[in-house]
Design a protein around this motif. Structure first.
Motif, PDB file in Angstrom:
ATOM      1  N   LYS A 157       0.846  -1.213   0.000  1.00  0.00           N
ATOM      2  CA  LYS A 157       0.000   0.000   0.000  1.00  0.00           C
ATOM      3  C   LYS A 157       0.872   1.249   0.000  1.00  0.00           C
ATOM      4  CE  LYS A 157      -4.048  -1.815   2.335  1.00  0.00           C
ATOM      5  NZ  LYS A 157      -4.749  -1.960   3.584  1.00  0.00           N
ATOM      6  N   LYS A 158       1.937   1.231   0.824  1.00  0.00           N
ATOM      7  CA  LYS A 158       2.816   2.402   0.891  1.00  0.00           C
ATOM      8  C   LYS A 158       3.501   2.634  -0.445  1.00  0.00           C
ATOM      9  CE  LYS A 158       3.718   2.159   5.794  1.00  0.00           C
ATOM     10  NZ  LYS A 158       3.851   3.305   6.652  1.00  0.00           N
ATOM     11  N   ARG A 159       3.936   1.556  -1.089  1.00  0.00           N
ATOM     12  CA  ARG A 159       4.644   1.715  -2.370  1.00  0.00           C
ATOM     13  C   ARG A 159       3.691   2.183  -3.466  1.00  0.00           C
ATOM     14  NH1 ARG A 159       7.454  -3.959  -2.060  1.00  0.00           N
ATOM     15  NH2 ARG A 159       8.138  -3.689  -4.200  1.00  0.00           N
ATOM     16  N   ILE A 160       2.441   1.672  -3.431  1.00  0.00           N
ATOM     17  CA  ILE A 160       1.452   2.139  -4.415  1.00  0.00           C
ATOM     18  C   ILE A 160       1.136   3.619  -4.150  1.00  0.00           C
ATOM     19  CG2 ILE A 160      -0.924   1.867  -5.286  1.00  0.00           C
ATOM     20  CD1 ILE A 160       0.782  -0.480  -6.092  1.00  0.00           C
ATOM     21  N   GLY A 161       1.086   3.972  -2.842  1.00  0.00           N
ATOM     22  CA  GLY A 161       0.863   5.374  -2.466  1.00  0.00           C
ATOM     23  C   GLY A 161       1.963   6.260  -3.037  1.00  0.00           C
ATOM     24  N   ILE A 162       3.201   5.777  -2.967  1.00  0.00           N
ATOM     25  CA  ILE A 162       4.327   6.544  -3.532  1.00  0.00           C
ATOM     26  C   ILE A 162       4.182   6.617  -5.059  1.00  0.00           C
ATOM     27  CG2 ILE A 162       6.844   6.525  -3.883  1.00  0.00           C
ATOM     28  CD1 ILE A 162       7.063   5.250  -1.047  1.00  0.00           C
ATOM     29  N   ALA A 163       3.796   5.483  -5.659  1.00  0.00           N
ATOM     30  CA  ALA A 163       3.616   5.459  -7.125  1.00  0.00           C
ATOM     31  C   ALA A 163       2.557   6.470  -7.556  1.00  0.00           C
ATOM     32  CB  ALA A 163       3.219   4.054  -7.572  1.00  0.00           C
ATOM     33  N   ARG A 164       1.475   6.572  -6.762  1.00  0.00           N
ATOM     34  CA  ARG A 164       0.395   7.509  -7.116  1.00  0.00           C
ATOM     35  C   ARG A 164       0.878   8.956  -7.116  1.00  0.00           C
ATOM     36  NH1 ARG A 164      -4.729   7.232  -3.381  1.00  0.00           N
ATOM     37  NH2 ARG A 164      -3.264   8.249  -1.999  1.00  0.00           N
TER      38      ARG A 164
END
Lengths: 259, 268
Positions: A157-164
């Motif tokens: 979730k954190k990495r997807i948050g960064i990707a967003r």
């Protein structure tokens, strides 16, 4: 308590904070903060839970209003901007939330598309798809593209948050507790990702943490926040070799970093 | 000594009351600002048409089941319970017009609104509340998107537009329920039933009901959105937002019903 140590850097300051105060009712959270972030620099703000670290970056991003003081981002004073001007400036900043803050009702692809299609309405379907796949590839989670946030782990979730945030190609990144609540191996992956983002996207970052391993891996400069003030400001070695009681307390209690 | 105690006691009582009154007016002020912001942003591009349509589907189409059930049962039960007085005078032929007047003027708009307050209002409160406490709204804001436009305007517009359709549908199924009962007892044909049912209905009745539905939809949307968008205190706040959205919506719907009935009756 030691006083602020003046820090000099010849590079352009992308964020400049002077004499910042913020209270919530009787609770004085920030009590005269002075801090600068220079172009291409990673600054770690280290402090105990409840010391006002998250409040600090929320004020910089314009999510909270300061009581007193000046916060400038790219030479623009945040609290003087109207909503449209602030939104325009925010496109140059990326904010990675502690929980990831992914939109529950949307899958990973839709989460990543959301800021892109709303800010670049002329983009075609193929360009949007390419951009989504590119950032997912950069954070190493291309396989999750059709999954819902509820199907992802905390680290994912954190990495997807960064990707967003990366999909809008920000110039400044804010990381709010990027390694909070996740296992040590994923922590290392996230720390490496923060460094990769700095190099690949040429970002300047403020990283909020109380994890010394994260700080040591990602830092160019550390600012120790205690009782609403920056009590120490400098390189990792400068800060932890100093006599600052807060720095010493952090160092002594962090077994991994000490090792 | 007694006097001193009274004064101290009086202050203790008055302080929370003053605080509550101030809090009430502060909330009123915030709600008024929220409504003004809604109108300002509803007419400012970009328009979230895709999201409005998605919300119309969620709020409208997915509510058809419960509206069918309650509307149909209301039609049957109301007809059955209203039969005795006209039957005493041999005037059961008045039943279709009695039922249709009751349904169109009051029952269908009210029942639809109360169901929507429970189903849709609580959903809006809980959804926006959980988005707020999990920082999803802030995440939208920092990504250069206007969360108010995407979340609040789309939901309030969707429920305001959907309510008249749901109300009309509730009227239709209510009348079908009523016809079933009347046909079973009086062997009235469908054509006669429709003719009798709409014989007494005026344009004002239909217009007032449609207007009421729009207003009820707007009320439910604003109450749910305001409470959800401003939810605090984590998961407790989410529950509170959903619950309060229903209670406040229902309360306001009844107040609006009373006021509109007075105005419409004075126009007849």
């Amino acid at each position: 308590m030691s006083t602020d140590i003046p820090y000099t850097n010849t590079k352009e300051a992308v964020i400049a904070i002077k004499n910042l105060y913020k209270s919530f009712d009787e609770n004085k959270v920030l009590n005269g903060i002075d801090l600068e972030l220079h172009k291409g620099e990673n600054v770690v703000v280290l402090g105990r839970s409840g010391s006002g670290k998250s409040v600090l970056i929320k004020i910089i991003a314009g999510l909270l209003k300061p009581d007193k003081g000046i916060v400038s981002v790219f030479q623009e004073q945040i609290d003087l901007l109207n909503f449209k001007e602030l939104q325009k400036l925010r496109l140059r900043m990326g904010f990675s939330f502690q929980s990831g803050a992914l939109y529950d009702g949307m899958n990973v692809r839709e989460n990543l598309e959301f800021p892109l299609v709303r800010n670049q309405r002329k983009l075609g379907r193929k360009q949007v798809n390419d951009a989504v796949e590119q950032v997912l590839h950069d954070v190493g989670l291309l396989q999750t593209i059709n999954q819902l946030p509820s199907e992802l782990s905390g680290g994912q979730k954190k990495r997807i948050g960064i990707a967003r945030t990366l999909i809008l190609k920000p110039e400044i990144m804010f990381y709010d507790e990027p390694t909070g609540g996740i296992d040590p191996i994923t922590c290392v992956e996230i720390n490496n990702l923060i460094n990769k983002v700095q190099q690949q996207y040429n970002t300047s970052s403020i990283i909020i943490t109380h994890d010394l391993t994260c700080a040591k891996t990602t830092v160019d400069r550390i600012a120790i926040l205690s009782e609403g003030k920056i009590t120490k400001n400098g390189s990792f070695d400068e800060v932890f070799e100093s006599e600052d009681p807060n720095a010493k307390a952090f160092y002594n209690y962090n077994f991994i970093a000490k090792k | 000594m007694e006097n001193t105690n009274d004064i101290i006691h009086g202050e203790e009582i008055n302080k929370p009351i003053t605080k509550s009154i101030l809090l009430f007016f502060s909330h009123l002020n915030e709600i008024q600002k929220f409504i003004f912001r809604f109108f300002r942003e509803a007419f400012t591009p970009p328009y979230e048409l895709k999201e409005i349509i998605r919300q119309c589907y969620t709020m409208g189409y997915l509510s058809l089941g419960i509206i069918t059930l309650t509307g149909f049962i209301t039609g049957i039960v109301f007809t059955k319970q209203s039969r005795q007085p006209p039957a005493d005078f041999g005037a059961t032929s008045w039943l279709p017009s009695l039922v249709s007047l009751a349904l169109i003027r009051a029952l269908a708009p009210l029942i639809t609104a109360l169901i929507a307050a429970g189903k849709i209002g609580s959903n809006i409160g809980a959804e926006l509340g959980s988005m707020n406490v999990t920082e999803q709204i802030e995440a939208m804001e920092v990504s250069g998107t206007n969360p108010f436009n995407f979340l609040v305007v789309s939901r309030v517009l969707a429920i305001t537009c959907t309510m008249p359709i749901l109300m009309t549908y509730a009227c239709f199924v209510g009348l079908m329920g009523s016809y079933l009962n009347i046909n079973h007892n009086e062997q009235t044909s469908f054509t006669t039933f429709i003719h009798d049912a709409f014989g007494k209905i005026t344009f004002l009745d239909i217009f007032a009901s449609l207007f009421k539905s729009l207003l009820y939809g707007f009320t439910i949307g604003i109450a749910g959105s305001y409470l959800g968008y401003n939810a605090k205190q984590g998961t407790v706040g989410v529950g509170k937002a959903a619950n309060t959205a229903v209670v406040v919506s229902m309360f306001l719907i009844f107040i609006e019903e009373i006021l509109i009935v007075q105005v419409v009756n004075s126009m007849r």
